[in-house]
Design a protein around this motif. Structure first.
Motif, PDB file in Angstrom:
ATOM      1  N   GLN A   1       0.838  -1.199   0.000  1.00  8.14           N
ATOM      2  CA  GLN A   1       0.000   0.000   0.000  1.00  8.14           C
ATOM      3  C   GLN A   1       0.869   1.245   0.000  1.00  8.14           C
ATOM      4  O   GLN A   1       2.071   1.180   0.270  1.00  8.14           O
ATOM      5  CB  GLN A   1      -0.912   0.013   1.221  1.00  8.14           C
ATOM      6  CG  GLN A   1      -0.172   0.063   2.546  1.00  8.14           C
ATOM      7  CD  GLN A   1      -1.093  -0.063   3.736  1.00  8.14           C
ATOM      8  OE1 GLN A   1      -2.121  -0.724   3.661  1.00  8.14           O
ATOM      9  NE2 GLN A   1      -0.730   0.584   4.843  1.00  8.14           N
ATOM     10  N   CYS A   2       0.260   2.348  -0.286  1.00 10.32           N
ATOM     11  CA  CYS A   2       0.970   3.621  -0.297  1.00 10.32           C
ATOM     12  C   CYS A   2       1.378   4.004   1.124  1.00 10.32           C
ATOM     13  O   CYS A   2       0.553   3.952   2.045  1.00 10.32           O
ATOM     14  CB  CYS A   2       0.083   4.705  -0.904  1.00 10.32           C
ATOM     15  SG  CYS A   2       0.823   6.359  -0.911  1.00 10.32           S
TER      16      CYS A   2
ATOM     17  N   ARG B   1      -3.521   3.708   0.576  1.00 10.54           N
ATOM     18  CA  ARG B   1      -4.360   3.129  -0.473  1.00 10.54           C
ATOM     19  C   ARG B   1      -3.602   2.061  -1.244  1.00 10.54           C
ATOM     20  O   ARG B   1      -2.409   2.181  -1.519  1.00 10.54           O
ATOM     21  CB  ARG B   1      -4.851   4.217  -1.428  1.00 10.54           C
ATOM     22  CG  ARG B   1      -5.796   5.199  -0.761  1.00 10.54           C
ATOM     23  CD  ARG B   1      -6.464   6.113  -1.752  1.00 10.54           C
ATOM     24  NE  ARG B   1      -7.334   5.395  -2.688  1.00 10.54           N
ATOM     25  CZ  ARG B   1      -8.220   5.995  -3.478  1.00 10.54           C
ATOM     26  NH1 ARG B   1      -8.332   7.320  -3.458  1.00 10.54           N
ATOM     27  NH2 ARG B   1      -8.977   5.298  -4.287  1.00 10.54           N
TER      28      ARG B   1
ATOM     29  N   ASP C   1      -5.480   0.523  -3.963  1.00 11.40           N
ATOM     30  CA  ASP C   1      -6.308   0.344  -5.157  1.00 11.40           C
ATOM     31  C   ASP C   1      -5.859   1.221  -6.327  1.00 11.40           C
ATOM     32  O   ASP C   1      -6.524   1.282  -7.352  1.00 11.40           O
ATOM     33  CB  ASP C   1      -7.776   0.636  -4.828  1.00 11.40           C
ATOM     34  CG  ASP C   1      -7.992   2.060  -4.299  1.00 11.40           C
ATOM     35  OD1 ASP C   1      -7.013   2.655  -3.803  1.00 11.40           O
ATOM     36  OD2 ASP C   1      -9.124   2.549  -4.386  1.00 11.40           O
ATOM     37  N   ARG C   2      -4.751   1.907  -6.178  1.00 10.89           N
ATOM     38  CA  ARG C   2      -4.216   2.743  -7.246  1.00 10.89           C
ATOM     39  C   ARG C   2      -2.873   2.168  -7.705  1.00 10.89           C
ATOM     40  O   ARG C   2      -2.239   1.402  -6.974  1.00 10.89           O
ATOM     41  CB  ARG C   2      -4.016   4.182  -6.766  1.00 10.89           C
ATOM     42  CG  ARG C   2      -5.313   4.941  -6.534  1.00 10.89           C
ATOM     43  CD  ARG C   2      -5.030   6.361  -6.065  1.00 10.89           C
ATOM     44  NE  ARG C   2      -6.247   7.170  -6.025  1.00 10.89           N
ATOM     45  CZ  ARG C   2      -6.745   7.828  -7.062  1.00 10.89           C
ATOM     46  NH1 ARG C   2      -6.122   7.787  -8.238  1.00 10.89           N
ATOM     47  NH2 ARG C   2      -7.854   8.548  -6.947  1.00 10.89           N
ATOM     48  N   PRO C   3      -2.400   2.540  -8.895  1.00 14.05           N
ATOM     49  CA  PRO C   3      -1.063   2.107  -9.334  1.00 14.05           C
ATOM     50  C   PRO C   3      -0.002   2.521  -8.317  1.00 14.05           C
ATOM     51  O   PRO C   3      -0.028   3.637  -7.785  1.00 14.05           O
ATOM     52  CB  PRO C   3      -0.878   2.845 -10.667  1.00 14.05           C
ATOM     53  CG  PRO C   3      -2.268   3.056 -11.169  1.00 14.05           C
ATOM     54  CD  PRO C   3      -3.110   3.297  -9.954  1.00 14.05           C
TER      55      PRO C   3
ATOM     56  N   CYS D   1       1.439   5.592  -4.088  1.00 12.31           N
ATOM     57  CA  CYS D   1       0.403   5.508  -5.106  1.00 12.31           C
ATOM     58  C   CYS D   1       0.590   6.654  -6.101  1.00 12.31           C
ATOM     59  O   CYS D   1       1.324   7.615  -5.836  1.00 12.31           O
ATOM     60  CB  CYS D   1      -0.991   5.532  -4.479  1.00 12.31           C
ATOM     61  SG  CYS D   1      -1.488   7.153  -3.861  1.00 12.31           S
ATOM     62  N   ASN D   2      -0.094   6.561  -7.241  1.00 14.49           N
ATOM     63  CA  ASN D   2       0.145   7.548  -8.304  1.00 14.49           C
ATOM     64  C   ASN D   2      -0.232   8.975  -7.890  1.00 14.49           C
ATOM     65  O   ASN D   2       0.237   9.937  -8.491  1.00 14.49           O
ATOM     66  CB  ASN D   2      -0.554   7.141  -9.595  1.00 14.49           C
ATOM     67  CG  ASN D   2      -2.062   7.003  -9.442  1.00 14.49           C
ATOM     68  OD1 ASN D   2      -2.582   7.053  -8.326  1.00 14.49           O
ATOM     69  ND2 ASN D   2      -2.760   6.822 -10.541  1.00 14.49           N
ATOM     70  N   GLN D   3      -1.051   9.123  -6.864  1.00 22.25           N
ATOM     71  CA  GLN D   3      -1.360  10.467  -6.379  1.00 22.25           C
ATOM     72  C   GLN D   3      -0.181  11.114  -5.661  1.00 22.25           C
ATOM     73  O   GLN D   3      -0.152  12.334  -5.482  1.00 22.25           O
ATOM     74  CB  GLN D   3      -2.565  10.420  -5.426  1.00 22.25           C
ATOM     75  CG  GLN D   3      -3.908  10.274  -6.128  1.00 22.25           C
ATOM     76  CD  GLN D   3      -5.054  10.482  -5.171  1.00 22.25           C
ATOM     77  OE1 GLN D   3      -5.020  10.025  -4.028  1.00 22.25           O
ATOM     78  NE2 GLN D   3      -6.100  11.170  -5.634  1.00 22.25           N
TER      79      GLN D   3
ATOM     80  N   TRP E   1       3.230  10.169  -6.418  1.00 28.08           N
ATOM     81  CA  TRP E   1       4.478   9.965  -7.155  1.00 28.08           C
ATOM     82  C   TRP E   1       5.301  11.261  -7.229  1.00 28.08           C
ATOM     83  O   TRP E   1       6.528  11.217  -7.307  1.00 28.08           O
ATOM     84  CB  TRP E   1       4.186   9.446  -8.568  1.00 28.08           C
ATOM     85  CG  TRP E   1       3.791   7.992  -8.586  1.00 28.08           C
ATOM     86  CD1 TRP E   1       3.830   7.113  -7.550  1.00 28.08           C
ATOM     87  CD2 TRP E   1       3.284   7.266  -9.710  1.00 28.08           C
ATOM     88  NE1 TRP E   1       3.378   5.873  -7.943  1.00 28.08           N
ATOM     89  CE2 TRP E   1       3.045   5.936  -9.258  1.00 28.08           C
ATOM     90  CE3 TRP E   1       3.012   7.597 -11.036  1.00 28.08           C
ATOM     91  CZ2 TRP E   1       2.553   4.951 -10.118  1.00 28.08           C
ATOM     92  CZ3 TRP E   1       2.528   6.613 -11.887  1.00 28.08           C
ATOM     93  CH2 TRP E   1       2.298   5.305 -11.440  1.00 28.08           C
TER      94      TRP E   1
ATOM     95  N   ARG F   1       3.534  -2.582 -13.435  1.00 28.16           N
ATOM     96  CA  ARG F   1       2.597  -3.238 -12.504  1.00 28.16           C
ATOM     97  C   ARG F   1       2.947  -4.701 -12.254  1.00 28.16           C
ATOM     98  O   ARG F   1       2.748  -5.204 -11.145  1.00 28.16           O
ATOM     99  CB  ARG F   1       1.169  -3.124 -13.054  1.00 28.16           C
ATOM    100  CG  ARG F   1       0.619  -1.708 -13.034  1.00 28.16           C
ATOM    101  CD  ARG F   1      -0.883  -1.701 -13.259  1.00 28.16           C
ATOM    102  NE  ARG F   1      -1.426  -0.335 -13.251  1.00 28.16           N
ATOM    103  CZ  ARG F   1      -2.720  -0.060 -13.173  1.00 28.16           C
ATOM    104  NH1 ARG F   1      -3.607  -1.041 -13.090  1.00 28.16           N
ATOM    105  NH2 ARG F   1      -3.138   1.193 -13.156  1.00 28.16           N
TER     106      ARG F   1
END
Length: 261
Positions: free
Chosen positions: A155-156, A161, A163-165, A177-179, A181, A192
């Motif tokens: 997880q981030c 999270r 559920d995101r890349p 997570c990509n939010q 990066w 992935r």
């Protein structure tokens, strides 16, 4: 220096000459972790346990396990050598590196808990013909925690999270997570599939595995990721690892020459 005579399971890591007729044998044991054994007359012709103390031999032994210093072996039973490992250069190289890694990860003469069975399972898989690099990568991923590096894989690390890349950040010690990066311009930029396998490797019980297959490109990315973590975070550079890298470079060079022909 307390010693207790008992039976234990062991895997021979290496052996070296000691004095004129004796041996020092390093073993991974289920009861005392890595332990160095003094074997009197181990080099003598006709020594009764000669085959039981060869590298890549595993089985049941009886001896005196020391809390500190040298231990002693009195007898061996039901010992077997990992013959495919002993006879194959690549398998031998990866198994040697794996055992060296374990030897450095754990303190001598201290119980291993469940790690002994995990290492034995890894060697069994390599000996049975499973991909030696991938099996070793599983152990490398899990041993990071023993070396004091505990990446957050699933997880981030910022928001939790999953559920995101996700991508790995050395700076933050785990996945972003990509939010998030933007927080690390030097994140690993993992695809992935590589992220997925790292997450699986972190908790994989090798005793329940029968078959492992990963495509060559993902294998390269996994190895590069783990090499970077061991170089940067652990700071461990083993001779057995350098040999594998030299062997792989030579294979790649020979492959390139073959394609030109």
């Amino acid at each position: 220096m307390a010693r207790e005579t008992t039976d234990f399971r062991g895997i021979v890591i290496y052996r070296r000459d000691y004095r004129e007729r004796d041996l020092l044998v390093k073993m991974l044991t289920d009861k005392a972790g890595p332990a160095m054994f003094y074997v009197r007359d181990g080099k003598k012709r006709g020594f009764r346990m000669a085959s039981d103390l060869l590298p890549f031999t595993h089985g049941t032994y009886i001896g005196a396990l020391a809390d500190d210093g040298l231990s002693f072996i009195n007898a061996a039973s039901e010992t077997h050598q990992y013959q495919q490992i002993a006879g194959d250069l690549s398998k031998n190289a990866y198994a040697s590196y794996l055992l060296a890694l374990v030897d450095h990860a754990f303190i001598d003469n201290r119980p291993l808990g469940g790690w002994f069975d995990q290492v034995a399972a890894a060697l069994n898989l390599i000996n049975r013909g499973q991909d030696e690099q991938v099996v070793t990568n599983v152990m490398e991923t899990q041993l990071l925690t023993v070396f004091g590096v505990a990446p957050t894989w699933h997880q981030c690390v910022i928001c939790g999270r999953a559920d995101r890349p996700l991508d790995f950040s050395e700076q933050y010690g785990g996945m972003l997570c990509n939010q998030h990066w933007y927080l690390d311009a030097h994140r690993f930029h993992l695809d992935r599939r590589t992220v997925y396998y790292l997450q699986q490797f972190a908790t994989l019980n090798l005793q329940r595995v029968n078959n492992i297959k990963i495509n060559p490109l993902t294998k390269q990315r996994l190895q590069l990721t783990l090499d970077t973590l061991y170089n940067d975070q652990v700071g461990l550079r083993l001779k057995s690892k350098r040999f594998i890298q030299q062997m792989n470079r030579l294979e790649q060079k020979m492959g390139n020459l073959g394609r030109r022909d």
